[in-house]
Design a protein around this motif. Sequence first.
Motif, PDB file in Angstrom:
ATOM      1  N   TRP A 118       2.687   7.914  -4.677  1.00 34.28           N
ATOM      2  CA  TRP A 118       2.573   8.975  -3.669  1.00 34.28           C
ATOM      3  C   TRP A 118       3.948   9.547  -3.335  1.00 34.28           C
ATOM      4  O   TRP A 118       4.088  10.759  -3.102  1.00 34.28           O
ATOM      5  N   PHE A 119       4.975   8.699  -3.325  1.00 37.75           N
ATOM      6  CA  PHE A 119       6.339   9.188  -3.086  1.00 37.75           C
ATOM      7  C   PHE A 119       6.747  10.172  -4.182  1.00 37.75           C
ATOM      8  O   PHE A 119       7.290  11.242  -3.905  1.00 37.75           O
ATOM      9  N   HIS A 120       6.494   9.830  -5.438  1.00 37.65           N
ATOM     10  CA  HIS A 120       6.874  10.713  -6.529  1.00 37.65           C
ATOM     11  C   HIS A 120       6.072  12.010  -6.518  1.00 37.65           C
ATOM     12  O   HIS A 120       6.595  13.063  -6.885  1.00 37.65           O
ATOM     13  N   LEU A 121       4.824  11.947  -6.081  1.00 35.67           N
ATOM     14  CA  LEU A 121       4.055  13.178  -5.942  1.00 35.67           C
ATOM     15  C   LEU A 121       4.708  14.084  -4.906  1.00 35.67           C
ATOM     16  O   LEU A 121       4.880  15.291  -5.133  1.00 35.67           O
ATOM     17  N   GLY A 122       5.103  13.525  -3.769  1.00 39.40           N
ATOM     18  CA  GLY A 122       5.791  14.327  -2.761  1.00 39.40           C
ATOM     19  C   GLY A 122       7.077  14.927  -3.290  1.00 39.40           C
ATOM     20  O   GLY A 122       7.368  16.107  -3.089  1.00 39.40           O
ATOM     21  N   PRO A 138       4.077  24.084   0.330  1.00 42.20           N
ATOM     22  CA  PRO A 138       4.551  22.974  -0.510  1.00 42.20           C
ATOM     23  C   PRO A 138       5.219  21.862   0.293  1.00 42.20           C
ATOM     24  O   PRO A 138       5.071  20.683  -0.029  1.00 42.20           O
ATOM     25  N   TYR A 139       5.930  22.241   1.356  1.00 39.77           N
ATOM     26  CA  TYR A 139       6.614  21.238   2.169  1.00 39.77           C
ATOM     27  C   TYR A 139       5.616  20.452   3.015  1.00 39.77           C
ATOM     28  O   TYR A 139       5.789  19.249   3.244  1.00 39.77           O
ATOM     29  N   LEU A 140       4.559  21.122   3.468  1.00 47.37           N
ATOM     30  CA  LEU A 140       3.514  20.410   4.197  1.00 47.37           C
ATOM     31  C   LEU A 140       2.774  19.451   3.278  1.00 47.37           C
ATOM     32  O   LEU A 140       2.436  18.327   3.674  1.00 47.37           O
ATOM     33  N   GLU A 141       2.519  19.892   2.034  1.00 44.77           N
ATOM     34  CA  GLU A 141       1.867  19.016   1.065  1.00 44.77           C
ATOM     35  C   GLU A 141       2.754  17.810   0.746  1.00 44.77           C
ATOM     36  O   GLU A 141       2.267  16.680   0.629  1.00 44.77           O
ATOM     37  N   ALA A 142       4.054  18.059   0.597  1.00 45.54           N
ATOM     38  CA  ALA A 142       4.980  16.957   0.340  1.00 45.54           C
ATOM     39  C   ALA A 142       4.984  15.981   1.505  1.00 45.54           C
ATOM     40  O   ALA A 142       4.956  14.759   1.313  1.00 45.54           O
ATOM     41  N   SER A 143       4.998  16.514   2.728  1.00 47.84           N
ATOM     42  CA  SER A 143       4.986  15.663   3.912  1.00 47.84           C
ATOM     43  C   SER A 143       3.737  14.784   3.937  1.00 47.84           C
ATOM     44  O   SER A 143       3.799  13.599   4.286  1.00 47.84           O
ATOM     45  N   HIS A 144       2.601  15.353   3.533  1.00 47.31           N
ATOM     46  CA  HIS A 144       1.360  14.568   3.478  1.00 47.31           C
ATOM     47  C   HIS A 144       1.489  13.433   2.469  1.00 47.31           C
ATOM     48  O   HIS A 144       1.067  12.291   2.738  1.00 47.31           O
ATOM     49  N   SER A 145       2.067  13.730   1.302  1.00 44.24           N
ATOM     50  CA  SER A 145       2.223  12.696   0.273  1.00 44.24           C
ATOM     51  C   SER A 145       3.133  11.582   0.758  1.00 44.24           C
ATOM     52  O   SER A 145       2.852  10.389   0.551  1.00 44.24           O
ATOM     53  N   TYR A 146       4.249  11.952   1.397  1.00 43.55           N
ATOM     54  CA  TYR A 146       5.154  10.932   1.931  1.00 43.55           C
ATOM     55  C   TYR A 146       4.462  10.118   3.026  1.00 43.55           C
ATOM     56  O   TYR A 146       4.671   8.907   3.140  1.00 43.55           O
ATOM     57  N   GLY A 147       3.649  10.802   3.830  1.00 45.36           N
ATOM     58  CA  GLY A 147       2.913  10.093   4.870  1.00 45.36           C
ATOM     59  C   GLY A 147       1.958   9.067   4.286  1.00 45.36           C
ATOM     60  O   GLY A 147       1.817   7.955   4.807  1.00 45.36           O
ATOM     61  N   ALA A 149       2.390   7.563   1.411  1.00 55.11           N
ATOM     62  CA  ALA A 149       3.241   6.468   0.927  1.00 55.11           C
ATOM     63  C   ALA A 149       3.597   5.527   2.074  1.00 55.11           C
ATOM     64  O   ALA A 149       3.590   4.301   1.913  1.00 55.11           O
ATOM     65  N   LEU A 150       3.876   6.086   3.244  1.00 50.47           N
ATOM     66  CA  LEU A 150       4.261   5.264   4.393  1.00 50.47           C
ATOM     67  C   LEU A 150       3.075   4.492   4.960  1.00 50.47           C
ATOM     68  O   LEU A 150       3.252   3.405   5.513  1.00 50.47           O
ATOM     69  N   GLU A 151       1.879   5.047   4.842  1.00 48.67           N
ATOM     70  CA  GLU A 151       0.697   4.280   5.254  1.00 48.67           C
ATOM     71  C   GLU A 151       0.552   3.022   4.395  1.00 48.67           C
ATOM     72  O   GLU A 151       0.174   1.959   4.899  1.00 48.67           O
ATOM     73  N   LEU A 152       0.857   3.177   3.120  1.00 48.28           N
ATOM     74  CA  LEU A 152       0.725   2.053   2.195  1.00 48.28           C
ATOM     75  C   LEU A 152       1.913   1.107   2.269  1.00 48.28           C
ATOM     76  O   LEU A 152       1.772  -0.101   2.044  1.00 48.28           O
ATOM     77  N   GLU A 153       3.092   1.647   2.574  1.00 48.20           N
ATOM     78  CA  GLU A 153       4.314   0.835   2.643  1.00 48.20           C
ATOM     79  C   GLU A 153       5.174   1.363   3.792  1.00 48.20           C
ATOM     80  O   GLU A 153       6.032   2.216   3.607  1.00 48.20           O
ATOM     81  N   PRO A 154       4.936   0.883   5.003  1.00 47.97           N
ATOM     82  CA  PRO A 154       5.616   1.434   6.188  1.00 47.97           C
ATOM     83  C   PRO A 154       7.137   1.340   6.152  1.00 47.97           C
ATOM     84  O   PRO A 154       7.812   2.055   6.894  1.00 47.97           O
ATOM     85  N   THR A 155       7.699   0.469   5.311  1.00 44.42           N
ATOM     86  CA  THR A 155       9.154   0.309   5.247  1.00 44.42           C
ATOM     87  C   THR A 155       9.766   1.111   4.100  1.00 44.42           C
ATOM     88  O   THR A 155      10.915   0.864   3.723  1.00 44.42           O
ATOM     89  N   HIS A 156       9.037   2.062   3.542  1.00 45.03           N
ATOM     90  CA  HIS A 156       9.549   2.872   2.427  1.00 45.03           C
ATOM     91  C   HIS A 156      10.541   3.889   3.000  1.00 45.03           C
ATOM     92  O   HIS A 156      10.181   4.988   3.433  1.00 45.03           O
ATOM     93  N   ALA A 157      11.830   3.517   3.009  1.00 41.83           N
ATOM     94  CA  ALA A 157      12.855   4.328   3.676  1.00 41.83           C
ATOM     95  C   ALA A 157      13.002   5.709   3.052  1.00 41.83           C
ATOM     96  O   ALA A 157      13.192   6.707   3.754  1.00 41.83           O
ATOM     97  N   ARG A 158      12.949   5.783   1.725  1.00 45.08           N
ATOM     98  CA  ARG A 158      13.100   7.088   1.076  1.00 45.08           C
ATOM     99  C   ARG A 158      11.969   8.038   1.455  1.00 45.08           C
ATOM    100  O   ARG A 158      12.180   9.219   1.690  1.00 45.08           O
ATOM    101  N   ALA A 159      10.735   7.518   1.512  1.00 45.41           N
ATOM    102  CA  ALA A 159       9.608   8.359   1.902  1.00 45.41           C
ATOM    103  C   ALA A 159       9.770   8.846   3.331  1.00 45.41           C
ATOM    104  O   ALA A 159       9.468  10.004   3.650  1.00 45.41           O
ATOM    105  N   MET A 160      10.261   7.970   4.200  1.00 49.92           N
ATOM    106  CA  MET A 160      10.466   8.365   5.591  1.00 49.92           C
ATOM    107  C   MET A 160      11.516   9.464   5.703  1.00 49.92           C
ATOM    108  O   MET A 160      11.353  10.444   6.439  1.00 49.92           O
ATOM    109  N   MET A 161      12.610   9.312   4.957  1.00 48.98           N
ATOM    110  CA  MET A 161      13.673  10.316   4.993  1.00 48.98           C
ATOM    111  C   MET A 161      13.178  11.654   4.459  1.00 48.98           C
ATOM    112  O   MET A 161      13.371  12.700   5.081  1.00 48.98           O
ATOM    113  N   GLY A 218      11.319   2.466  -4.824  1.00 53.79           N
ATOM    114  CA  GLY A 218      12.096   3.678  -4.622  1.00 53.79           C
ATOM    115  C   GLY A 218      12.891   3.680  -3.335  1.00 53.79           C
ATOM    116  O   GLY A 218      13.281   4.737  -2.840  1.00 53.79           O
ATOM    117  N   THR A 219      13.164   2.505  -2.753  1.00 55.95           N
ATOM    118  CA  THR A 219      13.863   2.477  -1.472  1.00 55.95           C
ATOM    119  C   THR A 219      15.305   2.018  -1.574  1.00 55.95           C
ATOM    120  O   THR A 219      16.034   2.051  -0.587  1.00 55.95           O
TER     121      THR A 219
END
Length: 298
Positions: A118-122, A138-147, A149-161, A218-219
């Motif tokens: 999901w991070f790579h999709l974003g 596109p940025y809203l879609e990316a934000s959804h993908s990162y979100g 990723a964070l649901e699945l791995e809350p400590t994914h720092a790169r996705a959060m950034m 990816g963190t």
Amino acid sequence: RILAASPKDAFALHFRGARLENIGRWTKAIGDFKAAAALVPADPTSWEAAALTHEHLNEHQLAVEAAQRAIDLGARAEKLGGAYRTIGNAMGGLGRHAEAEAAYEQAVQFITDDASLWFHLGSSRWVWYPGTRDEAEPYLEASHSYGRALELEPTHARAMMERAFSRGHSHFIQQGSVAPNEAADLLSELQEAERLHEQLMTDVDDVSQMKHSHWKTGTATSFSWVRQQAWARPSALPIIPASVALLGTSPGLIIELGVWTGSTIREIARLVGAQFSADPGEAPRVHGFDSFLGLPDD
């Protein structure tokens, strides 16, 4: 022994290729996988393995071709996600970002619980080619993908950034600016991402573990480097005026470390000056530092 007795045993060739892959003998492994595929041309299994091995060797076009062969031959549903992921990774390596995005979108239909995917999709939706799209979608879609990723791995720092940056840019496109309260939320998220990254690096005992962690999540990319590069991105520019606005009328000492070409420090100085337009004499000085040629070793 099986191959000595029967050198055209497809199963034995595939098994030997897998053993060679596990010990990093990628080129020889590919030879075995393709030999096995030639013996059983309707079986996608060896093409799936060859695609992954080409990916390890950064042979992007060959990885795409092998993965596509596996898909065309009717790879099992549980393998299709991996094949599309391989195509996405390879297309990204080739700079064909729209095709990478399409492949990742296919991959998440089959692999729904992988944060890294999901991070790579974003990332395929905007990070790899920032500033080339002027629409917020596109940025809203990316934000959804990162979100996701964070649901699945809350400590994914790169996705959060990256979620913070994609949200900031979508706000800027939609509203023409980022409100101070929105900027405060984004900056808070960036600070939490940095904290998570620092915790990750504390938990990593050696370089080999760090590389493994980066491969899996990816963190483990150097967050200081990401933060330094971020301000050169068009995606980060919307956060700068909001950040200055948060300083208020008593900002104290304002310093930018690493001015590089000076573009952001000039923008910060302009914004600070505008904030004190009613009383220019009270505007604080903005200081910049850069070692340019590097600091001396001693």
